[in-house]
Design a protein around this motif. Structure first.
Motif, PDB file in Angstrom:
ATOM      1  N   GLU A  62       0.826  -1.199   0.000  1.00 45.23           N
ATOM      2  CA  GLU A  62       0.000   0.000   0.000  1.00 45.23           C
ATOM      3  C   GLU A  62       0.865   1.255   0.000  1.00 45.23           C
ATOM      4  O   GLU A  62       0.552   2.244  -0.682  1.00 45.23           O
ATOM      5  CB  GLU A  62      -0.930   0.005   1.213  1.00 45.23           C
ATOM      6  CG  GLU A  62      -1.830   1.231   1.313  1.00 45.23           C
ATOM      7  CD  GLU A  62      -2.778   1.375   0.129  1.00 45.23           C
ATOM      8  OE1 GLU A  62      -3.218   2.512  -0.126  1.00 45.23           O
ATOM      9  OE2 GLU A  62      -3.074   0.356  -0.548  1.00 45.23           O
ATOM     10  N   VAL A  63       1.961   1.229   0.751  1.00 46.26           N
ATOM     11  CA  VAL A  63       2.895   2.356   0.732  1.00 46.26           C
ATOM     12  C   VAL A  63       3.438   2.549  -0.680  1.00 46.26           C
ATOM     13  O   VAL A  63       3.519   3.672  -1.186  1.00 46.26           O
ATOM     14  CB  VAL A  63       4.056   2.141   1.720  1.00 46.26           C
ATOM     15  CG1 VAL A  63       5.075   3.270   1.607  1.00 46.26           C
ATOM     16  CG2 VAL A  63       3.533   2.056   3.146  1.00 46.26           C
ATOM     17  N   CYS A  64       3.781   1.453  -1.335  1.00 54.98           N
ATOM     18  CA  CYS A  64       4.292   1.507  -2.707  1.00 54.98           C
ATOM     19  C   CYS A  64       3.269   2.156  -3.634  1.00 54.98           C
ATOM     20  O   CYS A  64       3.605   3.040  -4.427  1.00 54.98           O
ATOM     21  CB  CYS A  64       4.639   0.104  -3.187  1.00 54.98           C
ATOM     22  SG  CYS A  64       5.207   0.003  -4.892  1.00 54.98           S
ATOM     23  N   ARG A  65       2.021   1.722  -3.552  1.00 56.66           N
ATOM     24  CA  ARG A  65       0.975   2.279  -4.423  1.00 56.66           C
ATOM     25  C   ARG A  65       0.810   3.783  -4.202  1.00 56.66           C
ATOM     26  O   ARG A  65       0.687   4.550  -5.164  1.00 56.66           O
ATOM     27  CB  ARG A  65      -0.349   1.546  -4.181  1.00 56.66           C
ATOM     28  CG  ARG A  65      -0.442   0.180  -4.835  1.00 56.66           C
ATOM     29  CD  ARG A  65      -1.834  -0.391  -4.733  1.00 56.66           C
ATOM     30  NE  ARG A  65      -2.099  -0.902  -3.397  1.00 56.66           N
ATOM     31  CZ  ARG A  65      -1.892  -2.160  -3.021  1.00 56.66           C
ATOM     32  NH1 ARG A  65      -1.388  -3.034  -3.879  1.00 56.66           N
ATOM     33  NH2 ARG A  65      -2.175  -2.563  -1.790  1.00 56.66           N
ATOM     34  N   ARG A  66       0.811   4.197  -2.946  1.00 54.56           N
ATOM     35  CA  ARG A  66       0.619   5.618  -2.648  1.00 54.56           C
ATOM     36  C   ARG A  66       1.816   6.449  -3.109  1.00 54.56           C
ATOM     37  O   ARG A  66       1.652   7.563  -3.638  1.00 54.56           O
ATOM     38  CB  ARG A  66       0.387   5.814  -1.154  1.00 54.56           C
ATOM     39  CG  ARG A  66      -0.910   5.200  -0.649  1.00 54.56           C
ATOM     40  CD  ARG A  66      -1.184   5.613   0.788  1.00 54.56           C
ATOM     41  NE  ARG A  66      -2.214   4.798   1.401  1.00 54.56           N
ATOM     42  CZ  ARG A  66      -2.649   4.963   2.645  1.00 54.56           C
ATOM     43  NH1 ARG A  66      -2.123   5.924   3.412  1.00 54.56           N
ATOM     44  NH2 ARG A  66      -3.576   4.174   3.150  1.00 54.56           N
ATOM     45  N   LEU A  67       3.022   5.909  -2.921  1.00 53.80           N
ATOM     46  CA  LEU A  67       4.207   6.631  -3.385  1.00 53.80           C
ATOM     47  C   LEU A  67       4.214   6.748  -4.900  1.00 53.80           C
ATOM     48  O   LEU A  67       4.567   7.796  -5.452  1.00 53.80           O
ATOM     49  CB  LEU A  67       5.483   5.923  -2.912  1.00 53.80           C
ATOM     50  CG  LEU A  67       5.812   5.993  -1.422  1.00 53.80           C
ATOM     51  CD1 LEU A  67       7.136   5.271  -1.146  1.00 53.80           C
ATOM     52  CD2 LEU A  67       5.902   7.435  -0.948  1.00 53.80           C
ATOM     53  N   ARG A  68       3.827   5.681  -5.570  1.00 51.55           N
ATOM     54  CA  ARG A  68       3.838   5.704  -7.038  1.00 51.55           C
ATOM     55  C   ARG A  68       2.825   6.711  -7.560  1.00 51.55           C
ATOM     56  O   ARG A  68       3.070   7.389  -8.562  1.00 51.55           O
ATOM     57  CB  ARG A  68       3.550   4.299  -7.573  1.00 51.55           C
ATOM     58  CG  ARG A  68       3.653   4.175  -9.085  1.00 51.55           C
ATOM     59  CD  ARG A  68       5.007   4.609  -9.591  1.00 51.55           C
ATOM     60  NE  ARG A  68       6.063   3.657  -9.293  1.00 51.55           N
ATOM     61  CZ  ARG A  68       7.340   3.984  -9.201  1.00 51.55           C
ATOM     62  NH1 ARG A  68       7.723   5.248  -9.359  1.00 51.55           N
ATOM     63  NH2 ARG A  68       8.250   3.087  -8.944  1.00 51.55           N
ATOM     64  N   GLU A  69       1.691   6.828  -6.890  1.00 49.64           N
ATOM     65  CA  GLU A  69       0.684   7.811  -7.310  1.00 49.64           C
ATOM     66  C   GLU A  69       1.176   9.235  -7.091  1.00 49.64           C
ATOM     67  O   GLU A  69       0.969  10.111  -7.929  1.00 49.64           O
ATOM     68  CB  GLU A  69      -0.617   7.595  -6.525  1.00 49.64           C
ATOM     69  CG  GLU A  69      -1.379   6.340  -6.919  1.00 49.64           C
ATOM     70  CD  GLU A  69      -2.596   6.119  -6.046  1.00 49.64           C
ATOM     71  OE1 GLU A  69      -2.854   6.962  -5.167  1.00 49.64           O
ATOM     72  OE2 GLU A  69      -3.297   5.103  -6.237  1.00 49.64           O
ATOM     73  N   GLY A  70       1.826   9.454  -5.958  1.00 54.34           N
ATOM     74  CA  GLY A  70       2.242  10.811  -5.626  1.00 54.34           C
ATOM     75  C   GLY A  70       3.563  11.233  -6.233  1.00 54.34           C
ATOM     76  O   GLY A  70       3.782  12.416  -6.511  1.00 54.34           O
ATOM     77  N   TYR A  71       4.445  10.255  -6.449  1.00 54.18           N
ATOM     78  CA  TYR A  71       5.795  10.546  -6.950  1.00 54.18           C
ATOM     79  C   TYR A  71       6.148   9.524  -8.040  1.00 54.18           C
ATOM     80  O   TYR A  71       6.862   8.545  -7.797  1.00 54.18           O
ATOM     81  CB  TYR A  71       6.819  10.476  -5.801  1.00 54.18           C
ATOM     82  CG  TYR A  71       6.464  11.352  -4.628  1.00 54.18           C
ATOM     83  CD1 TYR A  71       6.761  12.716  -4.633  1.00 54.18           C
ATOM     84  CD2 TYR A  71       5.798  10.824  -3.517  1.00 54.18           C
ATOM     85  CE1 TYR A  71       6.414  13.526  -3.559  1.00 54.18           C
ATOM     86  CE2 TYR A  71       5.449  11.632  -2.444  1.00 54.18           C
ATOM     87  CZ  TYR A  71       5.761  12.978  -2.478  1.00 54.18           C
ATOM     88  OH  TYR A  71       5.412  13.772  -1.411  1.00 54.18           O
ATOM     89  N   PRO A  72       5.644   9.719  -9.251  1.00 54.83           N
ATOM     90  CA  PRO A  72       5.817   8.715 -10.308  1.00 54.83           C
ATOM     91  C   PRO A  72       7.261   8.445 -10.692  1.00 54.83           C
ATOM     92  O   PRO A  72       7.567   7.373 -11.230  1.00 54.83           O
ATOM     93  CB  PRO A  72       5.035   9.306 -11.488  1.00 54.83           C
ATOM     94  CG  PRO A  72       4.889  10.756 -11.182  1.00 54.83           C
ATOM     95  CD  PRO A  72       4.832  10.872  -9.701  1.00 54.83           C
ATOM     96  N   ASN A  73       8.174   9.372 -10.408  1.00 56.85           N
ATOM     97  CA  ASN A  73       9.574   9.177 -10.808  1.00 56.85           C
ATOM     98  C   ASN A  73      10.448   8.587  -9.719  1.00 56.85           C
ATOM     99  O   ASN A  73      11.636   8.344  -9.949  1.00 56.85           O
ATOM    100  CB  ASN A  73      10.176  10.507 -11.272  1.00 56.85           C
ATOM    101  CG  ASN A  73       9.550  10.999 -12.558  1.00 56.85           C
ATOM    102  OD1 ASN A  73       9.210  10.206 -13.430  1.00 56.85           O
ATOM    103  ND2 ASN A  73       9.357  12.302 -12.679  1.00 56.85           N
ATOM    104  N   ILE A  74       9.902   8.337  -8.534  1.00 56.20           N
ATOM    105  CA  ILE A  74      10.702   7.777  -7.455  1.00 56.20           C
ATOM    106  C   ILE A  74      11.049   6.325  -7.772  1.00 56.20           C
ATOM    107  O   ILE A  74      10.261   5.601  -8.385  1.00 56.20           O
ATOM    108  CB  ILE A  74       9.942   7.871  -6.105  1.00 56.20           C
ATOM    109  CG1 ILE A  74      10.877   7.619  -4.924  1.00 56.20           C
ATOM    110  CG2 ILE A  74       8.767   6.915  -6.071  1.00 56.20           C
ATOM    111  CD1 ILE A  74      10.221   7.869  -3.566  1.00 56.20           C
TER     112      ILE A  74
END
Length: 232
Positions: A62-74
């Motif tokens: 879930e952390v991964c999904r939220r990070l990917r949504e908010g920061y696509p280049n991370i």
């Protein structure tokens, strides 16, 4: 400026081991022991997130999904338990670029981080050095902005997905083997499983195909690899 890395790991001993190793290599390290703490600490300056799967609050997926949504280049590397193959697949499907299996050596940890940073930096360098557009069928790959469009609609892609698409679209209507994709995108010294390629391909299909189970653009060539197929 040193690259900033987030370590999300609830086991203090493992977190400390990773932090000491990375700081010795001059990385800027921030740490978190649970998912909510990690989400509060991450901002646009974080280059790589190392995410444990099993956490006391929200899980690493879930952390991964939220990070990917908010920061696509991370860049995101999941940390999974030994033998938990399903965790690898779910992690990659959630938007992760790579994974580490516990227990891992300092050498493997650093190798995975450096390989992912090379992919990210290669993409960033393309943004500043290359203004070309690759047009293929309904798709346009903007090499300057690292953006994929389908019929002028922008599709959100990760740095790893960008590298895969760029390789395939530059070889449109030619089969590219899974081994070649792994070597060209992840690097010849990559430690991981070739299934990583397959999971990323499935993720790309969900974004570009009308029906991911019956792809017309990103096709499987059974026994050989994958093909970006566009009618000429």
């Amino acid at each position: 400026m040193s690259n900033k890395i987030l370590i999300l790991e609830d086991e203090k001993s493992i977190r400390s081991f990773m932090k000491i190793k990375l700081r010795a290599l001059k990385y800027d390290v921030i740490e978190a022991e649970n998912g909510n703490e990690a989400l509060k600490k991450v901002d646009g300056s974080v280059d790589i997130a190392l995410l444990d799967v099993m956490l006391p609050d929200i899980d690493g997926f879930e952390v991964c999904r939220r990070l990917r949504e908010g920061y696509p280049n991370i860049g995101i590397i999941m940390i999974t338990a030994k033998g938990q193959d399903d965790d690898k697949v779910v992690g990659l499907g959630s938007g992760a670029d790579d994974y580490l299996v516990k227990p891992f050596s300092p050498k493997e940890l650093v190798a995975r981080i450096e390989a992912l940073l090379r992919r990210i930096n290669r993409t960033i360098n393309k943004q500043t050095a290359d203004t070309n557009l690759i047009k293929n069928g309904p798709f346009t790959l903007d090499m300057n902005k690292k953006v994929l469009r389908k019929e002028d609609v922008e599709i959100s892609i990760t740095p790893t997905e960008y590298e895969i698409i760029k390789l395939l679209i530059n070889n449109a209507n030619k089969t590219v083997s899974r081994d070649e994709i792994l070597d060209r995108v992840w690097g010849k010294n990559y430690f991981g499983d070739i299934k990583t390629v397959d999971v990323n391909i499935r993720r790309i299909r969900r974004k570009i195909e009308e029906d991911a189970s019956n792809p017309i653009y990103l096709k499987t060539v059974w026994g050989h690899g994958y093909m970006w197929s566009i009618d000429k």
